[in-house]
Design a protein around this motif. Structure first.
Motif, PDB file in Angstrom:
ATOM      1  N   VAL A  65      40.409  39.623  43.502  1.00 35.58           N
ATOM      2  CA  VAL A  65      39.451  38.514  43.543  1.00 35.58           C
ATOM      3  C   VAL A  65      38.548  38.542  42.314  1.00 35.58           C
ATOM      4  O   VAL A  65      37.993  39.587  41.959  1.00 35.58           O
ATOM      5  CB  VAL A  65      38.607  38.578  44.830  1.00 35.58           C
ATOM      6  N   GLY A  66      38.418  37.400  41.681  1.00 35.79           N
ATOM      7  CA  GLY A  66      37.544  37.273  40.522  1.00 35.79           C
ATOM      8  C   GLY A  66      36.626  36.079  40.658  1.00 35.79           C
ATOM      9  O   GLY A  66      36.989  35.052  41.235  1.00 35.79           O
ATOM     10  N   LYS A  67      35.399  36.227  40.150  1.00 38.08           N
ATOM     11  CA  LYS A  67      34.430  35.137  40.164  1.00 38.08           C
ATOM     12  C   LYS A  67      33.583  35.247  38.911  1.00 38.08           C
ATOM     13  O   LYS A  67      32.997  36.298  38.632  1.00 38.08           O
ATOM     14  CB  LYS A  67      33.552  35.214  41.413  1.00 38.08           C
ATOM     15  N   SER A  68      33.511  34.164  38.155  1.00 40.01           N
ATOM     16  CA  SER A  68      32.773  34.172  36.891  1.00 40.01           C
ATOM     17  C   SER A  68      31.764  33.034  36.867  1.00 40.01           C
ATOM     18  O   SER A  68      31.943  32.002  37.510  1.00 40.01           O
ATOM     19  CB  SER A  68      33.740  34.022  35.714  1.00 40.01           C
ATOM     20  N   TYR A  69      30.685  33.261  36.103  1.00 39.14           N
ATOM     21  CA  TYR A  69      29.650  32.248  35.935  1.00 39.14           C
ATOM     22  C   TYR A  69      29.308  32.123  34.461  1.00 39.14           C
ATOM     23  O   TYR A  69      29.459  33.069  33.686  1.00 39.14           O
ATOM     24  CB  TYR A  69      28.384  32.617  36.727  1.00 39.14           C
ATOM     25  N   ASN A  70      28.807  30.951  34.124  1.00 40.94           N
ATOM     26  CA  ASN A  70      28.380  30.723  32.750  1.00 40.94           C
ATOM     27  C   ASN A  70      26.867  30.594  32.661  1.00 40.94           C
ATOM     28  O   ASN A  70      26.220  31.212  31.831  1.00 40.94           O
ATOM     29  CB  ASN A  70      29.067  29.467  32.182  1.00 40.94           C
ATOM     30  N   HIS A  71      26.280  29.795  33.572  1.00 37.51           N
ATOM     31  CA  HIS A  71      24.820  29.600  33.628  1.00 37.51           C
ATOM     32  C   HIS A  71      24.226  29.182  32.268  1.00 37.51           C
ATOM     33  O   HIS A  71      23.122  29.571  31.916  1.00 37.51           O
ATOM     34  CB  HIS A  71      24.116  30.883  34.088  1.00 37.51           C
ATOM     35  N   GLY A  72      24.987  28.413  31.502  1.00 36.32           N
ATOM     36  CA  GLY A  72      24.485  27.933  30.223  1.00 36.32           C
ATOM     37  C   GLY A  72      24.503  28.976  29.117  1.00 36.32           C
ATOM     38  O   GLY A  72      24.028  28.719  28.007  1.00 36.32           O
ATOM     39  N   LEU A  73      25.030  30.144  29.403  1.00 36.77           N
ATOM     40  CA  LEU A  73      25.076  31.205  28.394  1.00 36.77           C
ATOM     41  C   LEU A  73      26.275  30.993  27.474  1.00 36.77           C
ATOM     42  O   LEU A  73      27.274  30.364  27.855  1.00 36.77           O
ATOM     43  CB  LEU A  73      25.180  32.578  29.080  1.00 36.77           C
ATOM     44  N   PRO A  74      26.219  31.531  26.275  1.00 37.44           N
ATOM     45  CA  PRO A  74      27.338  31.351  25.347  1.00 37.44           C
ATOM     46  C   PRO A  74      28.599  32.099  25.780  1.00 37.44           C
ATOM     47  O   PRO A  74      29.703  31.763  25.379  1.00 37.44           O
ATOM     48  CB  PRO A  74      26.800  31.909  24.020  1.00 37.44           C
ATOM     49  N   THR A  75      28.442  33.128  26.610  1.00 38.45           N
ATOM     50  CA  THR A  75      29.597  33.894  27.073  1.00 38.45           C
ATOM     51  C   THR A  75      29.671  33.869  28.592  1.00 38.45           C
ATOM     52  O   THR A  75      28.661  33.770  29.276  1.00 38.45           O
ATOM     53  CB  THR A  75      29.529  35.362  26.602  1.00 38.45           C
ATOM     54  N   GLN A  76      30.867  33.970  29.103  1.00 41.55           N
ATOM     55  CA  GLN A  76      31.107  33.980  30.543  1.00 41.55           C
ATOM     56  C   GLN A  76      30.788  35.356  31.120  1.00 41.55           C
ATOM     57  O   GLN A  76      31.071  36.380  30.508  1.00 41.55           O
ATOM     58  CB  GLN A  76      32.573  33.630  30.793  1.00 41.55           C
ATOM     59  N   VAL A  77      30.182  35.365  32.312  1.00 39.12           N
ATOM     60  CA  VAL A  77      29.862  36.619  32.999  1.00 39.12           C
ATOM     61  C   VAL A  77      30.809  36.784  34.184  1.00 39.12           C
ATOM     62  O   VAL A  77      30.852  35.937  35.079  1.00 39.12           O
ATOM     63  CB  VAL A  77      28.404  36.620  33.497  1.00 39.12           C
ATOM     64  N   ASP A  78      31.584  37.865  34.175  1.00 37.33           N
ATOM     65  CA  ASP A  78      32.507  38.153  35.274  1.00 37.33           C
ATOM     66  C   ASP A  78      31.761  38.949  36.339  1.00 37.33           C
ATOM     67  O   ASP A  78      31.618  40.168  36.240  1.00 37.33           O
ATOM     68  CB  ASP A  78      33.714  38.936  34.776  1.00 37.33           C
ATOM     69  N   VAL A  79      31.284  38.258  37.371  1.00 36.61           N
ATOM     70  CA  VAL A  79      30.536  38.918  38.436  1.00 36.61           C
ATOM     71  C   VAL A  79      31.465  39.755  39.301  1.00 36.61           C
ATOM     72  O   VAL A  79      31.142  40.881  39.689  1.00 36.61           O
ATOM     73  CB  VAL A  79      29.786  37.880  39.290  1.00 36.61           C
ATOM     74  N   LEU A  80      32.623  39.202  39.615  1.00 37.34           N
ATOM     75  CA  LEU A  80      33.665  39.932  40.331  1.00 37.34           C
ATOM     76  C   LEU A  80      34.910  39.927  39.452  1.00 37.34           C
ATOM     77  O   LEU A  80      35.327  38.871  38.968  1.00 37.34           O
ATOM     78  CB  LEU A  80      33.972  39.264  41.682  1.00 37.34           C
ATOM     79  N   ASN A  81      35.492  41.094  39.288  1.00 40.58           N
ATOM     80  CA  ASN A  81      36.596  41.202  38.328  1.00 40.58           C
ATOM     81  C   ASN A  81      37.715  42.072  38.910  1.00 40.58           C
ATOM     82  O   ASN A  81      37.723  43.283  38.777  1.00 40.58           O
ATOM     83  CB  ASN A  81      36.088  41.795  37.012  1.00 40.58           C
ATOM     84  N   GLY A  82      38.641  41.423  39.615  1.00 40.61           N
ATOM     85  CA  GLY A  82      39.771  42.145  40.178  1.00 40.61           C
ATOM     86  C   GLY A  82      39.411  42.969  41.396  1.00 40.61           C
ATOM     87  O   GLY A  82      39.802  44.140  41.522  1.00 40.61           O
ATOM     88  N   ILE A  83      38.682  42.360  42.350  1.00 46.40           N
ATOM     89  CA  ILE A  83      38.224  43.081  43.544  1.00 46.40           C
ATOM     90  C   ILE A  83      39.366  43.220  44.560  1.00 46.40           C
ATOM     91  O   ILE A  83      39.980  42.224  44.965  1.00 46.40           O
ATOM     92  CB  ILE A  83      37.046  42.346  44.214  1.00 46.40           C
ATOM     93  N   ASP A  84      39.639  44.447  44.959  1.00 50.19           N
ATOM     94  CA  ASP A  84      40.574  44.739  46.042  1.00 50.19           C
ATOM     95  C   ASP A  84      39.808  45.440  47.153  1.00 50.19           C
ATOM     96  O   ASP A  84      39.166  46.468  46.916  1.00 50.19           O
ATOM     97  CB  ASP A  84      41.713  45.659  45.571  1.00 50.19           C
ATOM     98  N   LEU A  85      39.891  44.895  48.361  1.00 46.91           N
ATOM     99  CA  LEU A  85      39.168  45.498  49.487  1.00 46.91           C
ATOM    100  C   LEU A  85      39.856  45.131  50.787  1.00 46.91           C
ATOM    101  O   LEU A  85      40.211  43.970  51.006  1.00 46.91           O
ATOM    102  CB  LEU A  85      37.713  45.000  49.525  1.00 46.91           C
ATOM    103  N   THR A  86      40.042  46.128  51.635  1.00 45.59           N
ATOM    104  CA  THR A  86      40.616  45.915  52.959  1.00 45.59           C
ATOM    105  C   THR A  86      39.675  46.524  53.997  1.00 45.59           C
ATOM    106  O   THR A  86      39.229  47.660  53.844  1.00 45.59           O
ATOM    107  CB  THR A  86      42.002  46.580  53.081  1.00 45.59           C
ATOM    108  N   VAL A  87      39.355  45.755  55.030  1.00 46.92           N
ATOM    109  CA  VAL A  87      38.530  46.243  56.126  1.00 46.92           C
ATOM    110  C   VAL A  87      39.299  45.996  57.421  1.00 46.92           C
ATOM    111  O   VAL A  87      39.705  44.872  57.702  1.00 46.92           O
ATOM    112  CB  VAL A  87      37.160  45.535  56.184  1.00 46.92           C
ATOM    113  N   LYS A  88      39.485  47.052  58.198  1.00 52.00           N
ATOM    114  CA  LYS A  88      40.310  46.989  59.394  1.00 52.00           C
ATOM    115  C   LYS A  88      39.465  46.840  60.662  1.00 52.00           C
ATOM    116  O   LYS A  88      38.257  47.067  60.640  1.00 52.00           O
ATOM    117  CB  LYS A  88      41.182  48.250  59.481  1.00 52.00           C
ATOM    118  N   PRO A  89      40.085  46.476  61.772  1.00 48.32           N
ATOM    119  CA  PRO A  89      39.348  46.331  63.028  1.00 48.32           C
ATOM    120  C   PRO A  89      38.615  47.619  63.400  1.00 48.32           C
ATOM    121  O   PRO A  89      39.170  48.715  63.294  1.00 48.32           O
ATOM    122  CB  PRO A  89      40.448  46.020  64.055  1.00 48.32           C
ATOM    123  N   GLY A  90      37.366  47.479  63.820  1.00 47.71           N
ATOM    124  CA  GLY A  90      36.572  48.620  64.228  1.00 47.71           C
ATOM    125  C   GLY A  90      35.983  49.427  63.093  1.00 47.71           C
ATOM    126  O   GLY A  90      35.276  50.407  63.328  1.00 47.71           O
TER     127      GLY A  90
END
Length: 237
Positions: free
Chosen positions: A20-45
């Motif tokens: 999972v990836g999520k990036s923002y610019n917010h008017g900045l000259p460069t993109q900010v990668d807030v989430l960069n290749g997130i892998d996560l598994t959560v199981k029952p309980g």
């Protein structure tokens, strides 16, 4: 891990984030990668603590996991369903049925009693008044607030209000609980009591929980800890 093992893990997981990836610019000259290749598994309980420095993107991660935000890349699965790219109507239906949210501030409706705050989301989900009230009473009893059912938020302490917020989040029997600093606005003693109530609720229901917290002592009491830093997840604190 081979493909069959990966598929089995995905089917057994309540929450699975893959690259999972999520990036923002917010008017900045460069993109900010807030989430960069997130892998996560959560199981029952399973109760997973999410720790992160301020501004690292933990709220973005929780919102993406809870279908309040859409990733720029990667996939989000809840209870085996790949919800990436699905319509907002479909995402809302899954969010209403399968995901419960708790925030640092309780956001209870001031004009309604504790019981009514827990009944309302059930009514919105098509549950009858009688069943909704019975469910609300049971949840309040589980967190030691049976005698506070008729009180409005202003008549309750901060810890009591937050416990009601937990009950409201669990009202529709979600498979996944997402909590963003749920004890961050409480004093240490009250935070410990509220966290204990949350742990008991999760254990009783068998749901999966991802809980963001700055409280490292509380984090260590969960099943495992993941740390978000530099847009990536790491095991431990």
């Amino acid at each position: 891990m081979n493909n069959s093992e990966a598929q089995a893990g995905a089917q057994s997981a309540v929450l699975q984030l893959s690259q999972v990836g999520k990036s923002y610019n917010h008017g900045l000259p460069t993109q900010v990668d807030v989430l960069n290749g997130i892998d996560l598994t959560v199981k029952p309980g399973e109760i997973v603590a999410l720790v992160a420095p301020s501004g690292a993107g933990k709220s973005t991660l929780l919102h993406t996991a809870g279908l309040l935000d859409t990733p720029d890349r990667g996939t989000v699965r809840i209870a085996g369903q790949d919800l990436t790219g699905k319509s907002e109507r479909r995402r809302t239906a899954v969010r209403r049925q399968d995901v419960g949210f708790v925030y640092q501030f309780h956001h209870l409706l001031a004009e309604f009693t504790a019981l009514e705050n827990i009944v309302l989301p059930q009514l919105a989900n098509g549950i009858s008044q009688a069943k909704a009230e019975a469910r609300a009473q049971d949840l309040l009893a589980r967190v030691g607030l049976k005698d506070r059912a008729g009180h409005r938020p202003a008549a309750m302490s901060g810890g009591e209000q937050q416990r009601v917020a937990f009950c409201r989040a669990l009202a529709n029997g979600p498979r996944l609980l997402l909590a963003d600093e749920p004890t961050g606005n409480l004093d240490p003693g009250t935070a410990d009591q509220v966290f204990a109530a949350l742990m008991e609720l999760v254990a009783a229901t068998g749901m999966a929980a991802l809980i963001a917290t700055h409280n490292l002592e509380l984090a260590q009491r969960m099943d495992r800890v993941v740390r978000l830093e530099g847009g990536q997840l790491h095991a431990g604190m």
